[in-house]
Structures are given as C-alpha cells and as structure tokens.
Design a protein around this motif. Structure first.
Motif, PDB file in Angstrom:
ATOM      1  N   LEU A   9       2.845  21.772 -15.075  1.00  0.00           N
ATOM      2  CA  LEU A   9       2.529  20.683 -15.172  1.00  0.00           C
ATOM      3  C   LEU A   9       1.883  20.550 -16.417  1.00  0.00           C
ATOM      4  O   LEU A   9       2.431  20.122 -17.575  1.00  0.00           O
ATOM      5  N   GLU A  10       0.940  21.473 -16.854  1.00  0.00           N
ATOM      6  CA  GLU A  10       0.610  22.191 -17.961  1.00  0.00           C
ATOM      7  C   GLU A  10       1.798  21.894 -19.114  1.00  0.00           C
ATOM      8  O   GLU A  10       1.367  21.662 -20.562  1.00  0.00           O
ATOM      9  N   ALA A  11       2.299  22.551 -18.773  1.00  0.00           N
ATOM     10  CA  ALA A  11       3.388  23.184 -19.997  1.00  0.00           C
ATOM     11  C   ALA A  11       4.890  22.390 -20.306  1.00  0.00           C
ATOM     12  O   ALA A  11       4.735  22.169 -21.352  1.00  0.00           O
ATOM     13  N   ALA A  12       4.826  21.106 -19.289  1.00  0.00           N
ATOM     14  CA  ALA A  12       5.811  20.068 -19.228  1.00  0.00           C
ATOM     15  C   ALA A  12       5.022  19.023 -20.635  1.00  0.00           C
ATOM     16  O   ALA A  12       5.514  18.575 -21.471  1.00  0.00           O
ATOM     17  N   ALA A  13       3.770  19.044 -20.135  1.00  0.00           N
ATOM     18  CA  ALA A  13       2.719  19.032 -21.398  1.00  0.00           C
ATOM     19  C   ALA A  13       2.417  19.175 -22.865  1.00  0.00           C
ATOM     20  O   ALA A  13       2.666  17.918 -23.216  1.00  0.00           O
ATOM     21  N   ASP A  14       2.428  20.211 -22.975  1.00  0.00           N
ATOM     22  CA  ASP A  14       2.975  20.715 -23.924  1.00  0.00           C
ATOM     23  C   ASP A  14       3.965  20.517 -24.631  1.00  0.00           C
ATOM     24  O   ASP A  14       4.324  20.510 -25.668  1.00  0.00           O
ATOM     25  N   LEU A  15       4.817  20.471 -23.956  1.00  0.00           N
ATOM     26  CA  LEU A  15       6.620  20.071 -24.536  1.00  0.00           C
ATOM     27  C   LEU A  15       6.323  18.659 -25.263  1.00  0.00           C
ATOM     28  O   LEU A  15       6.307  18.800 -25.990  1.00  0.00           O
ATOM     29  N   ASP A  16       6.069  17.739 -24.341  1.00  0.00           N
ATOM     30  CA  ASP A  16       5.371  16.620 -24.926  1.00  0.00           C
ATOM     31  C   ASP A  16       5.038  16.414 -26.072  1.00  0.00           C
ATOM     32  O   ASP A  16       5.131  15.672 -26.746  1.00  0.00           O
ATOM     33  N   ARG A  17       3.736  17.335 -26.317  1.00  0.00           N
ATOM     34  CA  ARG A  17       2.544  17.318 -27.004  1.00  0.00           C
ATOM     35  C   ARG A  17       3.709  17.770 -28.067  1.00  0.00           C
ATOM     36  O   ARG A  17       3.655  16.950 -29.497  1.00  0.00           O
ATOM     37  N   LEU A  18       4.084  18.685 -28.337  1.00  0.00           N
ATOM     38  CA  LEU A  18       4.555  19.725 -29.507  1.00  0.00           C
ATOM     39  C   LEU A  18       5.521  18.649 -29.768  1.00  0.00           C
ATOM     40  O   LEU A  18       5.934  18.359 -31.429  1.00  0.00           O
ATOM     41  N   TYR A  19       6.228  17.590 -28.944  1.00  0.00           N
ATOM     42  CA  TYR A  19       7.677  16.858 -29.367  1.00  0.00           C
ATOM     43  C   TYR A  19       6.803  15.561 -30.971  1.00  0.00           C
ATOM     44  O   TYR A  19       7.266  15.574 -31.227  1.00  0.00           O
ATOM     45  N   ASP A  20       5.625  15.690 -29.520  1.00  0.00           N
ATOM     46  CA  ASP A  20       5.322  13.992 -30.149  1.00  0.00           C
ATOM     47  C   ASP A  20       4.219  14.251 -31.727  1.00  0.00           C
ATOM     48  O   ASP A  20       4.051  14.080 -32.300  1.00  0.00           O
ATOM     49  N   PHE A  21       4.047  15.942 -31.833  1.00  0.00           N
ATOM     50  CA  PHE A  21       3.078  16.201 -32.792  1.00  0.00           C
ATOM     51  C   PHE A  21       4.112  16.221 -33.672  1.00  0.00           C
ATOM     52  O   PHE A  21       3.935  15.493 -35.171  1.00  0.00           O
ATOM     53  N   ILE A  22       5.410  16.548 -34.045  1.00  0.00           N
ATOM     54  CA  ILE A  22       6.211  16.118 -34.930  1.00  0.00           C
ATOM     55  C   ILE A  22       6.829  14.997 -35.804  1.00  0.00           C
ATOM     56  O   ILE A  22       6.885  14.562 -36.345  1.00  0.00           O
ATOM     57  N   LEU A  23       7.099  13.899 -34.540  1.00  0.00           N
ATOM     58  CA  LEU A  23       6.696  12.087 -34.488  1.00  0.00           C
ATOM     59  C   LEU A  23       5.633  11.749 -35.514  1.00  0.00           C
ATOM     60  O   LEU A  23       6.384  10.641 -35.915  1.00  0.00           O
ATOM     61  N   GLN A  24       5.062  12.558 -35.340  1.00  0.00           N
ATOM     62  CA  GLN A  24       3.547  11.992 -35.606  1.00  0.00           C
ATOM     63  C   GLN A  24       2.983  12.096 -36.881  1.00  0.00           C
ATOM     64  O   GLN A  24       2.997  11.558 -37.934  1.00  0.00           O
ATOM     65  N   ARG A  25       3.954  12.942 -37.436  1.00  0.00           N
ATOM     66  CA  ARG A  25       3.808  13.283 -38.812  1.00  0.00           C
ATOM     67  C   ARG A  25       4.662  12.325 -40.166  1.00  0.00           C
ATOM     68  O   ARG A  25       4.970  12.261 -40.936  1.00  0.00           O
ATOM     69  N   ASP A  29      11.826  11.159 -38.255  1.00  0.00           N
ATOM     70  CA  ASP A  29      12.782  12.583 -38.105  1.00  0.00           C
ATOM     71  C   ASP A  29      12.395  13.159 -36.629  1.00  0.00           C
ATOM     72  O   ASP A  29      12.023  13.868 -36.095  1.00  0.00           O
ATOM     73  N   PHE A  30      13.421  11.593 -35.689  1.00  0.00           N
ATOM     74  CA  PHE A  30      13.345  11.762 -34.562  1.00  0.00           C
ATOM     75  C   PHE A  30      14.873  13.459 -35.130  1.00  0.00           C
ATOM     76  O   PHE A  30      14.884  14.163 -33.820  1.00  0.00           O
ATOM     77  N   THR A  31      15.168  13.903 -35.776  1.00  0.00           N
ATOM     78  CA  THR A  31      16.831  15.179 -35.559  1.00  0.00           C
ATOM     79  C   THR A  31      15.720  15.843 -35.743  1.00  0.00           C
ATOM     80  O   THR A  31      16.583  16.885 -34.935  1.00  0.00           O
ATOM     81  N   LEU A  32      14.257  16.009 -36.820  1.00  0.00           N
ATOM     82  CA  LEU A  32      13.974  17.321 -36.226  1.00  0.00           C
ATOM     83  C   LEU A  32      12.965  18.042 -35.340  1.00  0.00           C
ATOM     84  O   LEU A  32      12.966  18.473 -34.667  1.00  0.00           O
ATOM     85  N   ALA A  33      12.525  16.630 -34.136  1.00  0.00           N
ATOM     86  CA  ALA A  33      12.179  16.496 -33.054  1.00  0.00           C
ATOM     87  C   ALA A  33      12.870  17.241 -31.752  1.00  0.00           C
ATOM     88  O   ALA A  33      12.661  18.308 -31.146  1.00  0.00           O
ATOM     89  N   GLU A  34      14.590  16.519 -32.361  1.00  0.00           N
ATOM     90  CA  GLU A  34      15.404  16.665 -31.297  1.00  0.00           C
ATOM     91  C   GLU A  34      15.624  18.471 -31.366  1.00  0.00           C
ATOM     92  O   GLU A  34      16.123  18.872 -30.419  1.00  0.00           O
ATOM     93  N   ALA A  35      16.154  18.999 -32.835  1.00  0.00           N
ATOM     94  CA  ALA A  35      16.330  20.391 -32.942  1.00  0.00           C
ATOM     95  C   ALA A  35      15.368  21.371 -32.522  1.00  0.00           C
ATOM     96  O   ALA A  35      15.503  22.118 -31.720  1.00  0.00           O
ATOM     97  N   ALA A  36      13.759  20.860 -32.656  1.00  0.00           N
ATOM     98  CA  ALA A  36      12.827  21.885 -32.036  1.00  0.00           C
ATOM     99  C   ALA A  36      12.712  21.908 -30.608  1.00  0.00           C
ATOM    100  O   ALA A  36      13.021  23.070 -30.239  1.00  0.00           O
ATOM    101  N   LEU A  37      13.428  20.639 -29.683  1.00  0.00           N
ATOM    102  CA  LEU A  37      13.229  20.830 -28.178  1.00  0.00           C
ATOM    103  C   LEU A  37      14.441  21.570 -28.222  1.00  0.00           C
ATOM    104  O   LEU A  37      14.898  22.513 -27.081  1.00  0.00           O
ATOM    105  N   GLN A  38      15.703  21.505 -28.703  1.00  0.00           N
ATOM    106  CA  GLN A  38      16.820  22.165 -28.223  1.00  0.00           C
ATOM    107  C   GLN A  38      16.534  24.082 -28.757  1.00  0.00           C
ATOM    108  O   GLN A  38      16.797  24.805 -27.875  1.00  0.00           O
ATOM    109  N   ALA A  39      15.397  24.347 -29.286  1.00  0.00           N
ATOM    110  CA  ALA A  39      15.413  25.441 -30.691  1.00  0.00           C
ATOM    111  C   ALA A  39      14.095  26.572 -29.251  1.00  0.00           C
ATOM    112  O   ALA A  39      14.744  27.561 -28.159  1.00  0.00           O
ATOM    113  N   ILE A  40      13.614  25.389 -28.108  1.00  0.00           N
ATOM    114  CA  ILE A  40      12.820  25.606 -27.104  1.00  0.00           C
ATOM    115  C   ILE A  40      14.069  26.447 -25.821  1.00  0.00           C
ATOM    116  O   ILE A  40      13.575  27.285 -25.024  1.00  0.00           O
TER     117      ILE A  40
END
Length: 102
Positions: A9-25, A29-40
């Motif tokens: 559950l912690e790792a799944a929460a980390d994915l959400d946190r990393l995605y949200d961090f990109i969107l907070q900036r 920039d959904f494209t960058l957030a999606e690209a980061a998730l795809q790289a992961i």
C-alpha cells in the motif's frame, strides 16, 4: 522464469504522491506526469524477468534490492524485495533527488 510483481500500500501511495508532485508544479502538465508513470511501469518490466540484476539495497540483505528508473535528467528508485522464486514485492518508490524512501 517470470515473477509476479505486487505492490505494498505504501508503494502504491508513493506512485500517487510522485504523480501529484508533477501536477503541483504545473497543473496542466498531464503529459509529463503520464510519461513519468510510463517510465516507472517500463522499469517494472525488469522486475518481472530479471530482478537479480538490480543492485542490492543492503549488503546484509541479498533479496532487498533497488531498481533505478531513468527519467529526464534524474529518475526514480524503487525499493523491492524478492520474496520467492515467483514473487517480487515493491516496497517503496522515490524520486532520485529525494532524501530517502517515505
């Protein structure tokens, strides 16, 4: 041999946190957030086929390892454990510039 990759559950929460961090900036920039998730996700393909190629996280724990996931000028690090001959569990994911796992 193929390993099943599961997430705590912690790792799944980390994915959400990393995605949200990109969107907070930049909330548009959904494209960058999606690209980061795809790289992961692409990085996790290594865990399905050859988790022992990843570096050991600690010298005294041979089954606790880290996967380096390149993305842009830095990337991500996934902490995982090889549970048995069929299962790999992702414990945490962080950006390489973060101090440590959360």
């Amino acid at each position: 041999m193929t390993y099943a990759v599961r997430f705590t559950l912690e790792a799944a929460a980390d994915l959400d946190r990393l995605y949200d961090f990109i969107l907070q900036r930049d909330a548009t920039d959904f494209t960058l957030a999606e690209a980061a998730l795809q790289a992961i996700r692409n990085g996790f393909a290594t865990l399905r086929t050859s988790p022992f190629t990843c570096r050991k996280a600690r010298s005294d724990a041979p089954f606790l390892r880290e996967l380096i996931i390149p993305f842009g000028r830095s990337g991500y690090v996934a902490l995982f454990e090889i549970e048995d001959s069929e299962t790999v569990t992702v414990l945490a994911i962080r950006h390489q510039l973060e101090d440590d796992y959360h």
